[in-house]
Design an enzyme around this catalytic site. Sequence first.
Site, mmCIF file in Angstrom:
data_model
loop_
_atom_site.group_PDB
_atom_site.id
_atom_site.type_symbol
_atom_site.label_atom_id
_atom_site.label_comp_id
_atom_site.label_asym_id
_atom_site.label_seq_id
_atom_site.Cartn_x
_atom_site.Cartn_y
_atom_site.Cartn_z
ATOM 1 N N CYS A 7 21.495 31.888 5.942
ATOM 2 C CA CYS A 7 22.940 31.896 5.641
ATOM 3 C C CYS A 7 23.680 32.134 6.950
ATOM 4 O O CYS A 7 23.091 31.971 8.032
ATOM 5 C CB CYS A 7 23.284 32.938 4.579
ATOM 6 N N ASN A 10 23.146 36.619 7.647
ATOM 7 C CA ASN A 10 21.855 37.239 7.298
ATOM 8 C C ASN A 10 22.011 38.680 6.812
ATOM 9 O O ASN A 10 21.137 39.515 7.003
ATOM 10 C CB ASN A 10 20.845 37.153 8.467
ATOM 11 N N CYS A 12 24.024 39.046 3.551
ATOM 12 C CA CYS A 12 24.341 38.951 2.110
ATOM 13 C C CYS A 12 23.387 37.986 1.399
ATOM 14 O O CYS A 12 22.477 38.411 0.682
ATOM 15 C CB CYS A 12 25.784 38.500 1.894
ATOM 16 N N ARG A 13 23.601 36.673 1.580
ATOM 17 C CA ARG A 13 22.872 35.688 0.756
ATOM 18 C C ARG A 13 21.410 35.543 1.125
ATOM 19 O O ARG A 13 20.527 35.613 0.249
ATOM 20 C CB ARG A 13 23.576 34.315 0.852
ATOM 21 N N SER A 14 21.114 35.303 2.420
ATOM 22 C CA SER A 14 19.701 34.996 2.737
ATOM 23 C C SER A 14 18.755 36.193 2.605
ATOM 24 O O SER A 14 17.626 36.016 2.141
ATOM 25 C CB SER A 14 19.563 34.286 4.089
ATOM 26 N N ASP A 121 29.769 32.196 -0.331
ATOM 27 C CA ASP A 121 29.726 33.362 0.552
ATOM 28 C C ASP A 121 30.492 34.512 -0.116
ATOM 29 O O ASP A 121 31.701 34.407 -0.328
ATOM 30 C CB ASP A 121 30.393 32.957 1.874
HETATM 31 P P1 4NP Z 1 26.107 35.907 4.598
HETATM 32 O O1 4NP Z 1 27.595 36.489 4.468
HETATM 33 O O2 4NP Z 1 26.216 34.674 5.447
HETATM 34 O O3 4NP Z 1 25.732 35.593 3.185
HETATM 35 O O4 4NP Z 1 25.272 37.001 5.225
HETATM 36 C C1 4NP Z 1 28.413 36.748 5.568
HETATM 37 C C2 4NP Z 1 28.240 37.921 6.280
HETATM 38 C C3 4NP Z 1 29.076 38.204 7.338
HETATM 39 C C4 4NP Z 1 30.102 37.325 7.668
HETATM 40 C C5 4NP Z 1 30.248 36.148 6.956
HETATM 41 C C6 4NP Z 1 29.398 35.873 5.907
HETATM 42 N N1 4NP Z 1 30.974 37.643 8.738
HETATM 43 O O5 4NP Z 1 31.953 36.894 8.930
HETATM 44 O O6 4NP Z 1 30.751 38.635 9.451
#
Ligand code: 4NP
Length: 152
Positions: A7, A10, A12-14, A121
């Site tokens: 994702c 790294n 939340c989703r992955s 997201d």
């Molecule tokens: P992820 O979510 O891609 O599912 O881990 C996010 C985590 C952090 C951010 C964006 C999406 N960020 O902008 O910091």
Amino acid sequence: MRILMVCLGNICRSPSAEGILRQKLKQADLANKVMVDSAGIAPWHQGEAPDKRALQVANKRGYDLTRLIARQIRPEDFAQFDLILAMDKANLKALKSMPQQTAQVALLLHYALADSDEVADPYYGDIKGFEVMFDQLETACDAIITQLRKIL
Ligand code: 4NP
């Protein structure tokens, strides 16, 4: 077989997808045949634990994400993993722009469910978004297990 969940951050989703698939592999008695890991496109959260809201929903649903540490994707991943699964189209585009080696790269929901939609997201939303994310990831990981049972 080696599967890498990817994702943006790294956190939340992955990592949630990694924890869910790892647990389902154990339950399916496939843990010794499939290695699962996760990584982010961006370097921003390297070294961090998963987002607290992901940990909270994971804990409630019986998944252990507590030992996961965020890292950025590296060029070697394209040689070391058989399958790299992106959570959304922006992640997929970023992966496809990197120098690729042997890995197959696909959208998670397209690979698992023949559904080209994205795992939204949840980072800027509330806990409800994390529940929806877990619902999507659990459905996708169940489908991956069904596919793996046929080939392993
Ligand atoms: P992820 O979510 O891609 O599912 O881990 C996010 C985590 C952090 C951010 C964006 C999406 N960020 O902008 O910091």
